[in-house]
Design a protein around this motif. Structure first.
Motif, PDB file in Angstrom:
ATOM      1  N   TYR A  78       0.826  -1.187   0.000  1.00 56.19           N
ATOM      2  CA  TYR A  78       0.000   0.000   0.000  1.00 56.19           C
ATOM      3  C   TYR A  78       0.872   1.252   0.000  1.00 56.19           C
ATOM      4  O   TYR A  78       2.070   1.219   0.312  1.00 56.19           O
ATOM      5  CB  TYR A  78      -0.928   0.010   1.215  1.00 56.19           C
ATOM      6  CG  TYR A  78      -2.060  -0.996   1.121  1.00 56.19           C
ATOM      7  CD1 TYR A  78      -3.197  -0.722   0.372  1.00 56.19           C
ATOM      8  CD2 TYR A  78      -1.986  -2.222   1.773  1.00 56.19           C
ATOM      9  CE1 TYR A  78      -4.238  -1.640   0.284  1.00 56.19           C
ATOM     10  CE2 TYR A  78      -3.014  -3.145   1.687  1.00 56.19           C
ATOM     11  CZ  TYR A  78      -4.142  -2.840   0.938  1.00 56.19           C
ATOM     12  OH  TYR A  78      -5.150  -3.748   0.848  1.00 56.19           O
TER      13      TYR A  78
ATOM     14  N   GLU B 223      -7.011   3.584   0.265  1.00 53.17           N
ATOM     15  CA  GLU B 223      -5.943   2.587   0.319  1.00 53.17           C
ATOM     16  C   GLU B 223      -5.487   2.309  -1.109  1.00 53.17           C
ATOM     17  O   GLU B 223      -6.241   1.735  -1.907  1.00 53.17           O
ATOM     18  CB  GLU B 223      -6.427   1.303   1.002  1.00 53.17           C
ATOM     19  CG  GLU B 223      -6.575   1.436   2.510  1.00 53.17           C
ATOM     20  CD  GLU B 223      -6.772   0.081   3.167  1.00 53.17           C
ATOM     21  OE1 GLU B 223      -7.385  -0.792   2.531  1.00 53.17           O
ATOM     22  OE2 GLU B 223      -6.312  -0.103   4.301  1.00 53.17           O
TER      23      GLU B 223
ATOM     24  N   SER C  56       0.779   3.634   2.074  1.00 55.95           N
ATOM     25  CA  SER C  56       1.270   3.885   3.433  1.00 55.95           C
ATOM     26  C   SER C  56       2.510   3.057   3.731  1.00 55.95           C
ATOM     27  O   SER C  56       3.419   3.518   4.434  1.00 55.95           O
ATOM     28  CB  SER C  56       0.175   3.572   4.454  1.00 55.95           C
ATOM     29  OG  SER C  56      -0.261   2.225   4.333  1.00 55.95           O
TER      30      SER C  56
END
Length: 368
Positions: free
Chosen positions: A168, A212, A170
């Protein structure tokens, strides 16, 4: 003039029931369109695209010669027996399954109505990403790397869907050291195959919904710098540094080596968002006898990695521990250096001890 006045009266007249009904229909249609657009955007963001190295499982009823576990080659293609390479990179699982079915039917191995095909993702391969801008360690990184601590050669094959892909957006930002406090998160750029998208990541700190985004090999992430530090970004989050290490020294007298002084060569660990005062306490610079240790001082040294400029903060321990958050009590960052100085009382005491050590041998020789 009369036409203008008539237009103004029509604009400010009380709406009729028919007008209210039309306005309500327009508002409902706009709300429905916005909801559908949001759902489409969310589904597009959550769709995982395949990359070279991904492991797939092909299940086909009455097609054992094609079924099995496969890994996408370096070109992102799936090589099935009798079919040759099928380009899979950049496709979602559903799109890849449809492409395999199209190839099997098109080459005459199955009829459309009798093909029972299922494609599963066994494991996601590491992908190489470029992260630039307001992160602590910009550059080329890899995400979804295997954890060597969990390697088990005797472990059974992974179940499809059992592993969460660590690919992802992140994950990539955290692998690049996390966002700096001057990061502008309202419009983070994701560049893929020449096309650019922007995503609002402020929700990682505010609690608002955050998309996401699953990454593929070759993606580029750019986080612009705002030019000023935002104190709200100095805390834990999915895109913040997990912690920091600083170099600290709290020696009363110099030691011959670090082992004798019990000083770890890698520094001391602190949570991200710790301040100068907390680092002083963690380095054991505070406390002790009030008459001799309360007037100690601490110095924080920071060197900018890009410019090489060095900045110092010096404060008495007493003032630092009661200081309000701000310039007098800054946040500590990775690689900062902290050292503590003794009070004037202990300095004078050590001067007399030194003088005594020098004069004592003469006294011993004069008075045997």
């Amino acid at each position: 003039m009369s036409h203008l006045l008539a237009a103004i009266r029509r604009a400010f007249r009380r709406p009729r029931p028919r007008d209210l009904e039309v306005l309500l229909q327009i508002w409902l249609l706009s709300l429905l369109a916005a909801t559908v657009a949001s759902l489409l955007l969310a589904s597009r963001a959550a769709a995982a695209e395949l990359s070279p190295g991904d492991s797939l499982r092909v299940l086909i009823t009455d097609g054992e010669e094609f079924a099995g576990d496969y890994q996408l080659d370096t070109n992102g293609s799936l090589v099935l027996p009798l079919l040759g390479p099928i380009r899979m990179a950049g496709l979602s699982r559903e799109q890849a399954q449809a492409r395999i079915a199209e190839r099997l039917v098109g080459d005459g191995y199955f009829q459309q109505d009798y093909l029972d095909l299922t494609l599963l993702v066994l494991d996601w391969a590491p992908v190489q990403i470029t992260v630039a801008g307001a992160v602590y360690f910009p550059g080329v990184i890899q995400v979804h790397l295997p954890d060597p601590r969990k390697a088990d050669l005797n472990a059974p094959a992974p179940m499809p869907g059992a592993q969460r892909p660590r690919r992802y957006l992140s994950d990539a930002i955290r692998a690049a050291g996390g966002v700096r406090p001057d990061a502008s998160l309202a419009a983070v750029k994701l560049i893929r195959n020449g096309s650019e998208q922007t995503h609002d990541l402020r929700g990682y700190f505010t609690g608002a919904p955050v998309p996401e985004i699953l990454l593929v090999n070759g993606d580029r992430v750019v986080i612009a710098a705002s030019g000023r530090d935002d104190p709200t970004l100095f805390r834990k989050s999915l895109i913040s540094p997990p912690g920091i290490k600083i170099f600290a020294s709290n020696l009363i007298t110099p030691a011959n080596n670090n082992a004798a002084a019990s000083v770890p060569s890698s520094g001391i660990s602190l949570p991200y968002g710790a301040r100068f005062s907390q680092a002083v306490v963690a380095a054991n610079c505070a406390g002790g006898i009030g008459a001799t240790h309360a007037a100690r001082h601490a110095v924080l040294v920071r060197t900018d990695r890009l410019t090489g400029a060095t900045r110092h903060w010096r404060s008495s321990i007493r003032n630092l521990l009661i200081a309000q958050d701000g310039n007098d009590n800054p946040f500590v960052l990775e690689g900062d250096a902290l050292y503590c100085l003794d009070s004037g009382v202990t300095n004078i005491r050590d001067i007399f001890r030194t003088a005594t050590d020098i004069l004592l041998p003469f006294k011993l020789r004069r008075y045997p």
